[in-house]
Design a protein around this motif. Structure first.
Motif, PDB file in Angstrom:
ATOM      1  N   MET A 180       0.847  -1.185   0.000  1.00  0.00           N
ATOM      2  CA  MET A 180       0.000   0.000   0.000  1.00  0.00           C
ATOM      3  C   MET A 180       0.886   1.240   0.000  1.00  0.00           C
ATOM      4  O   MET A 180       1.804   1.358   0.799  1.00  0.00           O
ATOM      5  N   LYS A 181       0.613   2.152  -0.867  1.00  0.00           N
ATOM      6  CA  LYS A 181       1.434   3.355  -0.982  1.00  0.00           C
ATOM      7  C   LYS A 181       1.110   4.339   0.129  1.00  0.00           C
ATOM      8  O   LYS A 181      -0.052   4.586   0.434  1.00  0.00           O
ATOM      9  N   ALA A 182       2.140   4.887   0.757  1.00  0.00           N
ATOM     10  CA  ALA A 182       1.949   5.903   1.788  1.00  0.00           C
ATOM     11  C   ALA A 182       2.251   7.268   1.190  1.00  0.00           C
ATOM     12  O   ALA A 182       3.338   7.498   0.670  1.00  0.00           O
ATOM     13  N   PHE A 183       1.292   8.152   1.231  1.00  0.00           N
ATOM     14  CA  PHE A 183       1.459   9.477   0.651  1.00  0.00           C
ATOM     15  C   PHE A 183       2.008  10.440   1.690  1.00  0.00           C
ATOM     16  O   PHE A 183       1.657  10.369   2.863  1.00  0.00           O
ATOM     17  N   THR A 184       2.856  11.351   1.245  1.00  0.00           N
ATOM     18  CA  THR A 184       3.326  12.398   2.148  1.00  0.00           C
ATOM     19  C   THR A 184       2.183  13.377   2.366  1.00  0.00           C
ATOM     20  O   THR A 184       1.240  13.422   1.573  1.00  0.00           O
ATOM     21  N   PRO A 185       2.244  14.162   3.443  1.00  0.00           N
ATOM     22  CA  PRO A 185       1.155  15.091   3.701  1.00  0.00           C
ATOM     23  C   PRO A 185       0.900  16.042   2.534  1.00  0.00           C
ATOM     24  O   PRO A 185       1.843  16.547   1.923  1.00  0.00           O
ATOM     25  N   ARG A 186      -0.368  16.263   2.222  1.00  0.00           N
ATOM     26  CA  ARG A 186      -0.715  17.218   1.181  1.00  0.00           C
ATOM     27  C   ARG A 186      -0.535  18.616   1.747  1.00  0.00           C
ATOM     28  O   ARG A 186      -1.152  18.989   2.743  1.00  0.00           O
ATOM     29  N   LYS A 187       0.279  19.403   1.105  1.00  0.00           N
ATOM     30  CA  LYS A 187       0.656  20.707   1.642  1.00  0.00           C
ATOM     31  C   LYS A 187      -0.255  21.801   1.106  1.00  0.00           C
ATOM     32  O   LYS A 187      -1.094  21.589   0.234  1.00  0.00           O
ATOM     33  N   THR A 188      -0.051  22.998   1.623  1.00  0.00           N
ATOM     34  CA  THR A 188      -0.839  24.148   1.196  1.00  0.00           C
ATOM     35  C   THR A 188      -0.643  24.417  -0.289  1.00  0.00           C
ATOM     36  O   THR A 188       0.483  24.363  -0.803  1.00  0.00           O
ATOM     37  N   LEU A 189      -1.733  24.724  -0.993  1.00  0.00           N
ATOM     38  CA  LEU A 189      -1.650  25.098  -2.394  1.00  0.00           C
ATOM     39  C   LEU A 189      -1.425  26.604  -2.505  1.00  0.00           C
ATOM     40  O   LEU A 189      -2.113  27.400  -1.866  1.00  0.00           O
ATOM     41  N   VAL A 190      -0.439  26.985  -3.286  1.00  0.00           N
ATOM     42  CA  VAL A 190      -0.147  28.404  -3.515  1.00  0.00           C
ATOM     43  C   VAL A 190      -0.138  28.670  -5.006  1.00  0.00           C
ATOM     44  O   VAL A 190       0.030  27.758  -5.825  1.00  0.00           O
ATOM     45  N   PHE A 191      -0.298  29.935  -5.380  1.00  0.00           N
ATOM     46  CA  PHE A 191      -0.346  30.305  -6.792  1.00  0.00           C
ATOM     47  C   PHE A 191       1.063  30.603  -7.291  1.00  0.00           C
ATOM     48  O   PHE A 191       1.773  31.435  -6.724  1.00  0.00           O
ATOM     49  N   ASP A 192       1.482  29.895  -8.331  1.00  0.00           N
ATOM     50  CA  ASP A 192       2.803  30.084  -8.923  1.00  0.00           C
ATOM     51  C   ASP A 192       2.664  31.032 -10.110  1.00  0.00           C
ATOM     52  O   ASP A 192       2.053  30.694 -11.126  1.00  0.00           O
ATOM     53  N   SER A 193       3.244  32.227  -9.971  1.00  0.00           N
ATOM     54  CA  SER A 193       3.096  33.237 -11.028  1.00  0.00           C
ATOM     55  C   SER A 193       3.812  32.842 -12.315  1.00  0.00           C
ATOM     56  O   SER A 193       3.410  33.259 -13.407  1.00  0.00           O
ATOM     57  N   GLU A 194       4.864  32.027 -12.210  1.00  0.00           N
ATOM     58  CA  GLU A 194       5.604  31.629 -13.413  1.00  0.00           C
ATOM     59  C   GLU A 194       4.799  30.664 -14.278  1.00  0.00           C
ATOM     60  O   GLU A 194       4.749  30.802 -15.503  1.00  0.00           O
ATOM     61  N   SER A 195       4.157  29.682 -13.636  1.00  0.00           N
ATOM     62  CA  SER A 195       3.371  28.707 -14.393  1.00  0.00           C
ATOM     63  C   SER A 195       1.901  29.106 -14.488  1.00  0.00           C
ATOM     64  O   SER A 195       1.126  28.464 -15.195  1.00  0.00           O
ATOM     65  N   ASN A 196       1.533  30.184 -13.759  1.00  0.00           N
ATOM     66  CA  ASN A 196       0.154  30.669 -13.758  1.00  0.00           C
ATOM     67  C   ASN A 196      -0.812  29.569 -13.306  1.00  0.00           C
ATOM     68  O   ASN A 196      -1.886  29.402 -13.888  1.00  0.00           O
ATOM     69  N   ALA A 197      -0.405  28.795 -12.302  1.00  0.00           N
ATOM     70  CA  ALA A 197      -1.232  27.687 -11.827  1.00  0.00           C
ATOM     71  C   ALA A 197      -0.950  27.440 -10.350  1.00  0.00           C
ATOM     72  O   ALA A 197       0.024  27.951  -9.781  1.00  0.00           O
ATOM     73  N   LEU A 198      -1.824  26.641  -9.729  1.00  0.00           N
ATOM     74  CA  LEU A 198      -1.624  26.276  -8.334  1.00  0.00           C
ATOM     75  C   LEU A 198      -0.566  25.189  -8.219  1.00  0.00           C
ATOM     76  O   LEU A 198      -0.436  24.346  -9.097  1.00  0.00           O
ATOM     77  N   GLY A 210     -10.439   3.933  -1.145  1.00  0.00           N
ATOM     78  CA  GLY A 210     -10.440   2.509  -0.811  1.00  0.00           C
ATOM     79  C   GLY A 210      -9.279   2.089   0.044  1.00  0.00           C
ATOM     80  O   GLY A 210      -8.504   1.196  -0.322  1.00  0.00           O
ATOM     81  N   CYS A 211      -9.139   2.730   1.193  1.00  0.00           N
ATOM     82  CA  CYS A 211      -8.134   2.348   2.206  1.00  0.00           C
ATOM     83  C   CYS A 211      -6.700   2.590   1.764  1.00  0.00           C
ATOM     84  O   CYS A 211      -5.793   1.796   2.068  1.00  0.00           O
ATOM     85  N   GLN A 212      -6.465   3.693   1.052  1.00  0.00           N
ATOM     86  CA  GLN A 212      -5.090   4.113   0.782  1.00  0.00           C
ATOM     87  C   GLN A 212      -4.722   5.193   1.792  1.00  0.00           C
ATOM     88  O   GLN A 212      -5.502   6.112   2.054  1.00  0.00           O
ATOM     89  N   GLU A 213      -3.525   5.069   2.338  1.00  0.00           N
ATOM     90  CA  GLU A 213      -3.091   5.998   3.378  1.00  0.00           C
ATOM     91  C   GLU A 213      -2.754   7.360   2.786  1.00  0.00           C
ATOM     92  O   GLU A 213      -2.042   7.467   1.788  1.00  0.00           O
ATOM     93  N   ALA A 214      -3.279   8.403   3.397  1.00  0.00           N
ATOM     94  CA  ALA A 214      -2.949   9.767   3.015  1.00  0.00           C
ATOM     95  C   ALA A 214      -2.846  10.596   4.281  1.00  0.00           C
ATOM     96  O   ALA A 214      -3.375  10.225   5.327  1.00  0.00           O
ATOM     97  N   ARG A 215      -2.167  11.717   4.193  1.00  0.00           N
ATOM     98  CA  ARG A 215      -2.028  12.585   5.366  1.00  0.00           C
ATOM     99  C   ARG A 215      -2.518  13.982   5.032  1.00  0.00           C
ATOM    100  O   ARG A 215      -2.255  14.503   3.954  1.00  0.00           O
ATOM    101  N   PHE A 216      -3.203  14.575   5.988  1.00  0.00           N
ATOM    102  CA  PHE A 216      -3.824  15.864   5.793  1.00  0.00           C
ATOM    103  C   PHE A 216      -3.213  16.876   6.751  1.00  0.00           C
ATOM    104  O   PHE A 216      -2.999  16.570   7.931  1.00  0.00           O
ATOM    105  N   ILE A 217      -2.912  18.056   6.267  1.00  0.00           N
ATOM    106  CA  ILE A 217      -2.349  19.126   7.091  1.00  0.00           C
ATOM    107  C   ILE A 217      -3.422  20.179   7.320  1.00  0.00           C
ATOM    108  O   ILE A 217      -4.072  20.625   6.390  1.00  0.00           O
TER     109      ILE A 217
END
Length: 363
Positions: free
Chosen positions: A1-19, A272-279
């Motif tokens: 089972m894959k363990a995901f690192t914590p999902r971090k804050t989304l910020v706006f990147d002005s260079e790519s014009n995307a989150l 379906g029971c995949q490990e994830a972490r929330f900040i």
């Protein structure tokens, strides 16, 4: 089972014009934002710091913040910088143990490894009672004889007590934050951490109270809607009066501050029971990014201003400065003095310091 690192804050990147997900570059920008102007600029690019960790565009397009909010962000920055400075001091002391004298509190303050604390943080020595010392010695002797430390250890790092031979001294960190978004964040983080420790059956070393200052100066208990200060204390425990004890104490400060600021990370199940972490908040995300960067990065101290930084993916010469401004400043101000020390000098002292620095470089 894959363990995901914590999902971090989304910020706006002005260079790519995307989150994008925040990373250590955001933490480094936060650490370098040591003035009101720089912190306002950071706020504009990063967004809210203490609220819920949202991924909507609204959370990355902040309105103009009040000065009190910027002040709270500056206090939060000071605490993260202090934690990293303590970690770096611990490492330096271990590497130069022969140069460090046996310390009491006064000697410690005069040593080259003394860490300057922010104005709202006090680090003090607490003389343990004879009863506490006697009980502690008895516990240590029992652990040595039975080779079973479990009954007495609330924290795995307390195993250091088994290796101490000199006298022990207690240490305490006290933090007093004025009414602010960061004060409330810190208060709730300590509550969450205390709940976690209680679930393990251990007492927490942290204590926090929201207080109201009465007209006569007395302190009354407040609540989240009505308080003047958040009074925080953390008992660091007992440490040997030695070089190792000093290093262990600094290391403990860093660990305890990180533990509280990471208390908002939760492991959950998704898809379906995949490990994830929330900040829970952007500030927690910044602390996590710092911890994550320390896995492979090198913690250093800026040769110009003394601020901590984490050098990632180093090649060739080791990094010496926290940012380009400090690097450029040192080119025109050679020597061993810091930027803060330079600003406190008179004009003639500044000229003399620069002259000596150039003479040293040329020789």
């Amino acid at each position: 089972m894959k363990a995901f690192t914590p999902r971090k804050t989304l910020v706006f990147d002005s260079e790519s014009n995307a989150l994008r997900e925040s990373d250590y570059s955001d933490t480094e920008a936060f650490l370098n934002a040591g003035t009101t102007g720089k912190m306002r600029k950071f706020y504009t690019s990063f967004g809210e710091l203490f609220g819920r960790n949202e991924s909507s565009l609204d959370s990355v397009a902040p309105s103009h913040p009040e000065q009190s909010y910027i002040d709270a962000m500056l206090d939060a920055r000071e605490v993260l910088s202090f934690a990293l400075t303590c970690k770096n001091a611990s490492t330096q002391i271990r590497q130069h143990s022969k140069e460090t004298r046996v310390f009491g509190h006064e000697t410690f303050q005069e040593s080259p490894y003394w860490v300057e604390t922010p104005d709202f943080i006090t680090l003090s020595e607490v003389k343990p009672s004879a009863r506490i010392l006697e009980l502690n010695r008895a516990n240590i002797e029992f652990m040595r004889l039975t080779d079973n430390p479990e009954p007495f250890m609330a924290d795995p790092s307390d195993a250091r007590l088994l290796e101490y031979t000199d006298d022990l001294t207690g240490h305490l960190v006290a933090i007093e934050l004025p009414h602010s978004a960061y004060a409330l964040y810190f208060f709730k983080a300590i509550q969450s951490y205390c709940d976690f420790k209680e679930a393990l059956g251990n007492a927490s070393e942290w204590n926090a109270a929201l207080e109201i200052v009465d007209e006569d100066g007395s302190r009354l208990i407040g609540d989240e809607d009505d308080y003047d200060y958040c009074a925080i204390t953390c008992s660091l425990g007992l440490y040997e009066n030695s070089v190792r004890g000093l290093a262990d104490m600094f290391e403990a400060i860093a660990d305890k501050l990180f533990n509280v600021h990471l208390s908002g990370i939760r492991t959950i199940s998704v898809h379906g029971c995949q490990e994830a972490r929330f900040i829970d908040s952007p500030l927690t995300s910044l602390w996590w990014s710092a911890l994550d960067a320390l896995r492979e990065g090198r913690l250093g101290t800026c040769w110009a201003c003394g601020k901590p930084f984490i050098a990632c993916n180093e090649r060739g010469k080791q990094r010496r400065y926290c940012d380009d401004s400090c690097k450029q400043w040192r080119k025109t101000h050679p020597g061993t003095y810091s930027r803060a020390e330079y600003l406190q000098m008179t004009k003639s002292e500044q000229r003399e310091a620069v002259r000596k620095g150039r003479d040293t470089e040329s020789s």
